[in-house]
Design a protein around this motif. Structure first.
Motif, mmCIF file in Angstrom:
data_model
loop_
_atom_site.group_PDB
_atom_site.id
_atom_site.type_symbol
_atom_site.label_atom_id
_atom_site.label_comp_id
_atom_site.label_asym_id
_atom_site.label_seq_id
_atom_site.Cartn_x
_atom_site.Cartn_y
_atom_site.Cartn_z
ATOM 1 N N LEU A 149 38.253 23.989 29.140
ATOM 2 C CA LEU A 149 38.906 24.131 30.438
ATOM 3 C C LEU A 149 39.200 22.765 31.043
ATOM 4 O O LEU A 149 40.316 22.510 31.530
ATOM 5 N N GLY A 150 38.215 21.876 31.028
ATOM 6 C CA GLY A 150 38.420 20.543 31.586
ATOM 7 C C GLY A 150 39.511 19.781 30.867
ATOM 8 O O GLY A 150 40.326 19.076 31.490
ATOM 9 N N LEU A 153 42.914 21.189 31.916
ATOM 10 C CA LEU A 153 43.273 20.724 33.249
ATOM 11 C C LEU A 153 43.631 19.238 33.238
ATOM 12 O O LEU A 153 44.502 18.796 33.988
ATOM 13 N N GLY A 154 42.975 18.480 32.350
ATOM 14 C CA GLY A 154 43.303 17.067 32.212
ATOM 15 C C GLY A 154 44.708 16.851 31.676
ATOM 16 O O GLY A 154 45.428 15.946 32.110
ATOM 17 N N ILE A 155 45.112 17.686 30.734
ATOM 18 C CA ILE A 155 46.480 17.611 30.214
ATOM 19 C C ILE A 155 47.470 17.931 31.328
ATOM 20 O O ILE A 155 48.505 17.263 31.478
ATOM 21 N N LYS A 156 47.146 18.930 32.152
ATOM 22 C CA LYS A 156 48.018 19.277 33.267
ATOM 23 C C LYS A 156 48.114 18.114 34.263
ATOM 24 O O LYS A 156 49.201 17.812 34.779
ATOM 25 N N ALA A 157 46.994 17.467 34.542
ATOM 26 C CA ALA A 157 47.001 16.326 35.462
ATOM 27 C C ALA A 157 47.846 15.185 34.910
ATOM 28 O O ALA A 157 48.603 14.541 35.649
ATOM 29 N N ALA A 158 47.719 14.946 33.607
ATOM 30 C CA ALA A 158 48.507 13.881 32.974
ATOM 31 C C ALA A 158 49.994 14.207 33.016
ATOM 32 O O ALA A 158 50.836 13.345 33.300
ATOM 33 N N LEU A 185 41.016 25.219 23.912
ATOM 34 C CA LEU A 185 42.150 24.477 24.470
ATOM 35 C C LEU A 185 43.469 25.079 24.005
ATOM 36 O O LEU A 185 44.401 25.263 24.808
ATOM 37 N N CYS A 186 43.562 25.381 22.713
ATOM 38 C CA CYS A 186 44.787 25.988 22.179
ATOM 39 C C CYS A 186 45.086 27.322 22.858
ATOM 40 O O CYS A 186 46.249 27.650 23.120
ATOM 41 N N LYS A 187 44.053 28.071 23.158
ATOM 42 C CA LYS A 187 44.232 29.354 23.845
ATOM 43 C C LYS A 187 44.852 29.144 25.222
ATOM 44 O O LYS A 187 45.816 29.826 25.603
ATOM 45 N N TYR A 188 44.300 28.197 25.971
ATOM 46 C CA TYR A 188 44.859 27.890 27.292
ATOM 47 C C TYR A 188 46.320 27.435 27.180
ATOM 48 O O TYR A 188 47.184 27.873 27.954
ATOM 49 N N LEU A 189 46.601 26.548 26.230
ATOM 50 C CA LEU A 189 47.957 26.019 26.077
ATOM 51 C C LEU A 189 48.933 27.118 25.664
ATOM 52 O O LEU A 189 50.063 27.186 26.158
ATOM 53 N N ALA A 194 52.962 26.599 25.858
ATOM 54 C CA ALA A 194 53.116 25.348 25.103
ATOM 55 C C ALA A 194 53.337 25.658 23.624
ATOM 56 O O ALA A 194 52.901 26.696 23.114
ATOM 57 N N GLU A 195 54.010 24.747 22.935
ATOM 58 C CA GLU A 195 54.259 24.872 21.497
ATOM 59 C C GLU A 195 53.224 24.028 20.755
ATOM 60 O O GLU A 195 53.143 22.816 20.974
ATOM 61 N N LEU A 196 52.456 24.645 19.877
ATOM 62 C CA LEU A 196 51.313 23.984 19.256
ATOM 63 C C LEU A 196 51.592 23.567 17.823
ATOM 64 O O LEU A 196 52.123 24.340 17.022
#
Length: 346
Positions: A149-150, A153-158, A185-189, A194-196
């Motif tokens: 989760l963190g 959220l860090g990717i979103k902040a970036a 993380l992949c689940k959230y994305l 997002a494209e993984l």
């Protein structure tokens, strides 16, 4: 092997070499700092090529935990431990109980928890010999979902800092390493569109993410050359180095691996290239934050833990802003923030 001459030795308070002939245990515990509280950091089980590599790893990781815990504003110092060996061959209750006895001898200066190749079940076996372990089943439990989760959220902040919005639909993310945290993380994305693009040394881990989230599998070395928006290192450290930086096309590097920069200077190289780097020990602090709530007098509270983890977004936003205004790389700003907190207290 002179520990004091190791490049990663940073006036560590204590470095302990542990062995138990009957179980085959060979381990190292490093306590970097107890200034903010008892040293806390996970135990990693890894098949190091030589003992010097294990010493290097534990020294570097334990210092990282000091900074991680400080920036996360936890009343913990920094420590780490490594057990040397092949996880597929040496795991046993006897091994973990022997390690637990060594933890007990330290008298609470260091608390261990799960990390690479160590499960909460393994920690419970240590717990049979000591109370100086965290992340226990029935309490805070598995920290991986909170680290995931963190990191998300860090990717979103970036992305917000870099592009002025945090809509990740259609954003291309290269995820290197597909362990428990990276899977989360992949689940959230995936859920936000997002494209993984993913890789791992374990084919079963790749297949799972491809099947569950429609990810595209790529080769271990190919991951660096992809034309993506975000590179998320989620395996072992030092993947951002002289060889890979010229190949990485992403303008954001944000993942859950520890020690992503091979050397400090690589952070400045990224800044000069216009690549926004989310300092690893800030973005991946969700797990240790969750573990902290196990120590609260009134018991573990998942809602409070989650709220604290969500603060990683704000911490990174502050670091990105300071980096821009002070014209310093983000990892230097993070280090300075950690040092300020250690000196001034929480």
């Amino acid at each position: 092997m002179a520990v004091f001459n190791q490049v990663e030795f940073d006036n560590h308070e204590q470095v302990v070499f542990c062995a138990d002939e009957a179980s085959g245990l060979k381990a190292i515990i490093a306590v970097h700092s107890t200034k903010l509280g008892p040293a806390v950091g996970g135990c990693r089980l890894w098949h190091y090529a030589k003992d010097e590599d294990a010493v290097y790893d534990v020294l570097r990781l334990s210092k990282g935990m000091t900074y991680k815990n400080a920036v996360a504003r936890l009343p913990f110092g920094g420590g780490k431990s490594v057990i040397i060996g092949d996880a597929k061959e040496i795991k046993s209750e006897a091994l973990f109980r022997a390690f637990g006895k060594h933890l007990e001898r330290l008298g609470g200066s260091y608390y261990s928890a799960e990390d690479v190749n160590i499960t909460t079940g393994d920690v419970m076996m240590m717990h049979k010999e000591t109370n100086y372990v965290l992340g226990l089943e029935g309490k805070s439990g598995n920290p991986s979902p909170f680290t995931a989760l963190g990191t998300f959220l860090g990717i979103k902040a970036a992305y917000q800092h870099k592009h002025g919005h945090q809509d990740l639909a259609g954003v291309k993310v290269a995820v290197q390493g597909l362990g428990a945290v990276a899977y989360g993380l992949c689940k959230y994305l995936h859920e936000v569109g997002a494209e993984l693009f993913v890789t791992d040394i374990n084919q079963a881990s790749i297949d799972r993410v491809v099947n569950d989230f429609g990810a595209t599998a790529v080769g271990i070395d190919e991951i660096y050359d992809l034309d993506v928006d975000v590179y998320a290192p989620c395996a072992l450290g030092a993947t951002v180095n002289d060889n890979t930086i010229p190949r990485i096309k992403a303008n954001i590097i944000a993942g859950c691996a520890n020690n992503q920069l091979a050397e400090s200077r690589h952070g400045e190289i990224l800044r000069e290239k216009g690549v926004l780097y989310a300092p690893d020990y800030v973005i991946n602090a969700g797990g240790i934050i969750n573990v902290y709530y196990e120590t609260k007098p009134d018991g573990y509270n998942e809602v409070d833990a989650t709220k604290h983890v969500e603060g990683i977004y704000d911490t990174l936003t502050e670091i990105f802003a300071r980096s821009e205004s002070e014209q310093k790389s983000t990892h230097i700003i993070a280090d300075e923030l950690a040092q300020e907190i250690i000196e001034q207290g929480l």
